[in-house]
Motif scaffolding. Structure first.
Motif, PDB file in Angstrom:
ATOM      1  N   TYR A  53      13.325 -11.704   5.026  1.00  0.00           N
ATOM      2  CA  TYR A  53      12.010 -11.366   4.500  1.00  0.00           C
ATOM      3  C   TYR A  53      11.907  -9.865   4.232  1.00  0.00           C
ATOM      4  CZ  TYR A  53      10.387  -9.283   8.908  1.00  0.00           C
ATOM      5  OH  TYR A  53      10.232  -8.465  10.003  1.00  0.00           O
ATOM      6  N   CYS A  54      11.116  -9.509   3.244  1.00  0.00           N
ATOM      7  CA  CYS A  54      10.864  -8.106   2.926  1.00  0.00           C
ATOM      8  C   CYS A  54       9.580  -8.028   2.110  1.00  0.00           C
ATOM      9  CB  CYS A  54      12.034  -7.488   2.158  1.00  0.00           C
ATOM     10  SG  CYS A  54      12.182  -8.079   0.441  1.00  0.00           S
ATOM     11  N   TYR A  55       9.250  -6.827   1.687  1.00  0.00           N
ATOM     12  CA  TYR A  55       8.087  -6.584   0.836  1.00  0.00           C
ATOM     13  C   TYR A  55       8.563  -6.163  -0.551  1.00  0.00           C
ATOM     14  CZ  TYR A  55       5.781  -6.450   5.401  1.00  0.00           C
ATOM     15  OH  TYR A  55       5.327  -6.769   6.653  1.00  0.00           O
ATOM     16  N   ASN A  56       7.643  -6.124  -1.518  1.00  0.00           N
ATOM     17  CA  ASN A  56       8.051  -5.661  -2.844  1.00  0.00           C
ATOM     18  C   ASN A  56       8.410  -4.176  -2.804  1.00  0.00           C
ATOM     19  OD1 ASN A  56       5.020  -5.472  -2.548  1.00  0.00           O
ATOM     20  ND2 ASN A  56       5.236  -4.299  -4.451  1.00  0.00           N
ATOM     21  N   MET A  89       7.244 -10.646   0.270  1.00  0.00           N
ATOM     22  CA  MET A  89       5.791 -10.536   0.424  1.00  0.00           C
ATOM     23  C   MET A  89       5.299  -9.400  -0.456  1.00  0.00           C
ATOM     24  SD  MET A  89       5.617 -11.275   4.533  1.00  0.00           S
ATOM     25  CE  MET A  89       6.972 -10.159   4.882  1.00  0.00           C
ATOM     26  N   ILE A  90       4.467  -9.726  -1.419  1.00  0.00           N
ATOM     27  CA  ILE A  90       4.099  -8.795  -2.475  1.00  0.00           C
ATOM     28  C   ILE A  90       2.705  -8.238  -2.212  1.00  0.00           C
ATOM     29  CG2 ILE A  90       3.669  -8.611  -4.954  1.00  0.00           C
ATOM     30  CD1 ILE A  90       5.931 -10.788  -5.226  1.00  0.00           C
ATOM     31  N   GLU A  91       2.652  -6.925  -1.944  1.00  0.00           N
ATOM     32  CA  GLU A  91       1.412  -6.263  -1.559  1.00  0.00           C
ATOM     33  C   GLU A  91       0.689  -5.644  -2.747  1.00  0.00           C
ATOM     34  OE1 GLU A  91       2.347  -4.575   2.821  1.00  0.00           O
ATOM     35  OE2 GLU A  91       3.605  -3.724   1.240  1.00  0.00           O
ATOM     36  N   ASP A  92       1.436  -5.243  -3.782  1.00  0.00           N
ATOM     37  CA  ASP A  92       0.849  -4.648  -4.981  1.00  0.00           C
ATOM     38  C   ASP A  92       1.753  -4.999  -6.163  1.00  0.00           C
ATOM     39  OD1 ASP A  92       3.059  -2.845  -4.849  1.00  0.00           O
ATOM     40  OD2 ASP A  92       1.902  -1.471  -3.612  1.00  0.00           O
ATOM     41  N   ASP A  93       1.492  -4.412  -7.321  1.00  0.00           N
ATOM     42  CA  ASP A  93       2.238  -4.804  -8.519  1.00  0.00           C
ATOM     43  C   ASP A  93       3.407  -3.876  -8.833  1.00  0.00           C
ATOM     44  OD1 ASP A  93       0.827  -2.577  -9.267  1.00  0.00           O
ATOM     45  OD2 ASP A  93      -0.092  -3.465 -11.047  1.00  0.00           O
ATOM     46  N   VAL A  94       3.898  -3.138  -7.828  1.00  0.00           N
ATOM     47  CA  VAL A  94       4.973  -2.165  -8.039  1.00  0.00           C
ATOM     48  C   VAL A  94       6.340  -2.828  -7.851  1.00  0.00           C
ATOM     49  CG1 VAL A  94       5.997  -0.001  -7.246  1.00  0.00           C
ATOM     50  CG2 VAL A  94       3.497  -0.260  -7.312  1.00  0.00           C
ATOM     51  N   GLU A  95       7.170  -2.793  -8.883  1.00  0.00           N
ATOM     52  CA  GLU A  95       8.563  -3.261  -8.844  1.00  0.00           C
ATOM     53  C   GLU A  95       8.693  -4.688  -8.286  1.00  0.00           C
ATOM     54  OE1 GLU A  95      10.905  -1.883 -10.352  1.00  0.00           O
ATOM     55  OE2 GLU A  95      10.071   0.119 -10.732  1.00  0.00           O
ATOM     56  N   ASN A 129      -2.566 -13.681   0.045  1.00  0.00           N
ATOM     57  CA  ASN A 129      -3.186 -12.357   0.112  1.00  0.00           C
ATOM     58  C   ASN A 129      -2.560 -11.551   1.250  1.00  0.00           C
ATOM     59  OD1 ASN A 129      -4.769 -10.105   0.039  1.00  0.00           O
ATOM     60  ND2 ASN A 129      -6.714 -11.175   0.329  1.00  0.00           N
ATOM     61  N   MET A 130      -1.694 -10.597   0.895  1.00  0.00           N
ATOM     62  CA  MET A 130      -1.015  -9.799   1.912  1.00  0.00           C
ATOM     63  C   MET A 130      -1.915  -8.752   2.557  1.00  0.00           C
ATOM     64  SD  MET A 130       1.949 -10.855   2.612  1.00  0.00           S
ATOM     65  CE  MET A 130       2.331  -9.449   3.653  1.00  0.00           C
ATOM     66  N   SER A 131      -3.148  -8.608   2.066  1.00  0.00           N
ATOM     67  CA  SER A 131      -4.069  -7.650   2.684  1.00  0.00           C
ATOM     68  C   SER A 131      -4.852  -8.264   3.841  1.00  0.00           C
ATOM     69  CB  SER A 131      -5.045  -7.096   1.642  1.00  0.00           C
ATOM     70  OG  SER A 131      -5.862  -8.123   1.112  1.00  0.00           O
ATOM     71  N   ASP A 132      -4.683  -9.562   4.051  1.00  0.00           N
ATOM     72  CA  ASP A 132      -5.358 -10.202   5.178  1.00  0.00           C
ATOM     73  C   ASP A 132      -4.791  -9.699   6.505  1.00  0.00           C
ATOM     74  OD1 ASP A 132      -6.928 -11.675   3.497  1.00  0.00           O
ATOM     75  OD2 ASP A 132      -5.772 -13.528   3.689  1.00  0.00           O
ATOM     76  N   GLU A 133      -5.584  -9.754   7.538  1.00  0.00           N
ATOM     77  CA  GLU A 133      -5.139  -9.380   8.879  1.00  0.00           C
ATOM     78  C   GLU A 133      -3.981 -10.288   9.316  1.00  0.00           C
ATOM     79  OE1 GLU A 133      -5.691  -6.839  12.262  1.00  0.00           O
ATOM     80  OE2 GLU A 133      -6.749  -6.846  10.348  1.00  0.00           O
TER      81      GLU A 133
END
Length: 289
Positions: free
Chosen positions: A97-100, A26-32, A72-76
């Protein structure tokens, strides 16, 4: 393959979702983003699914090998909605599962892949695997203001502890074989982290089944999934080495200017090897040798 919605991917990838183990990033921003996806491909997952904003780009090799879904990972409740939507289509399969900017490690992962590890874990009649989220951070926040640097990654070698997990449905008595684990940056900078967000335990690897639900705190509706071991002996545990907390502390206005460095006397360079995590007691092989 690129899909514009989760429902479109579920309808089109029925064969893929029926053959695990699967990894969901799950990608929240463009980091790594690219390094995270490649790391989990190299772990041996049969497919890697990237839930990410449509505006982000992927390198060609990943665009051709990753299942990309606009999300969109910023959604509630974005995490719970995604995992629970995929739960029934993935039923019977092992799912991670994990995040970026998070990197999964398990004992001996340099020489054994995740399929081999899960074969043993399944023989032990386990349907879930506990992991600790180990905070990573750059040792130099001047050169790396977002606290992320793979080459200069550091971690805390001590300061981790566990408390009994109370069962609120049973007069607050401790739950059987469940603990709340703490440590890392969430512990050292607890004044900047809400109490309900301070735990570092996660069940990132589990066998999906119909009706199973994941909750906002990374626990599951089936309480056995939330246990750290079976009743008769210890089981394998893993570690998710994560820049996520460091990124948040250096981007949130309340903490950004109050932290000049994450380094302290218990910081150690991260060696990107499971042996370091085993030696520090941050994961264990159980009966797997």
């Amino acid at each position: 393959m690129h899909y514009t919605s989760l429902s479109e991917m579920i309808a089109s990838e029925t064969t893929t979702l029926a053959k695990g183990p699967l990894a969901i990033v799950m990608i929240e921003d463009d980091v790594e983003v690219a390094t995270t996806l490649r790391h989990h491909q190299q772990m041996g997952f049969t497919a890697v699914i990237a839930l990410m904003p449509a505006v982000f780009d992927l390198p060609r090799d990943l665009a051709e090998t990753v299942i990309r879904v606009d999300y969109n990972m910023s959604d509630e409740e974005a995490m719970e909605t995604a995992i629970n939507s995929l739960m029934d289509p993935m039923a019977g399969q092992w799912v991670y599962y994990c995040y970026n900017a998070e990197y999964f490690f398990f004992p001996f992962c340099e020489t054994r892949n995740v399929i081999e590890m899960l074969a043993f874990h399944t023989e032990e009649r386990r349907d879930a695997m506990l992991s600790y989220v180990i905070d990573l951070y750059s040792d130099n926040l001047v050169d790396h203001p977002n606290a992320v640097s793979l080459d200069n990654a550091h971690m805390d070698r001590s300061g981790y502890y566990a408390l009994a997990r109370p069962d609120l449905d049973n007069h607050g008595h401790p739950k059987e074989r469940q603990l709340d684990f703490y440590g890392g940056l969430r512990w050292r900078y607890e004044e900047h982290v809400p109490q309900i967000r301070r735990k570092i335990d996660r069940i990132p690897l589990f066998r999906a089944k119909k009706g199973l639900k994941i909750r906002w705190d990374h626990t599951f509706s089936d309480e056995e999934y939330n246990t750290y071991a079976c009743p008769w002996h210890h089981n394998i545990t893993g570690a998710i080495c994560s820049f996520r907390t460091a990124k948040a502390l250096k981007s949130n206005p309340g903490s950004k200017f109050e932290i000049e460095t994450f380094k302290w006397h218990n910081s150690s360079p991260f060696e990107w090897h499971s042996r370091q995590l085993l030696d520090l007691g941050l994961m264990e092989p159980g009966q797997w040798f």
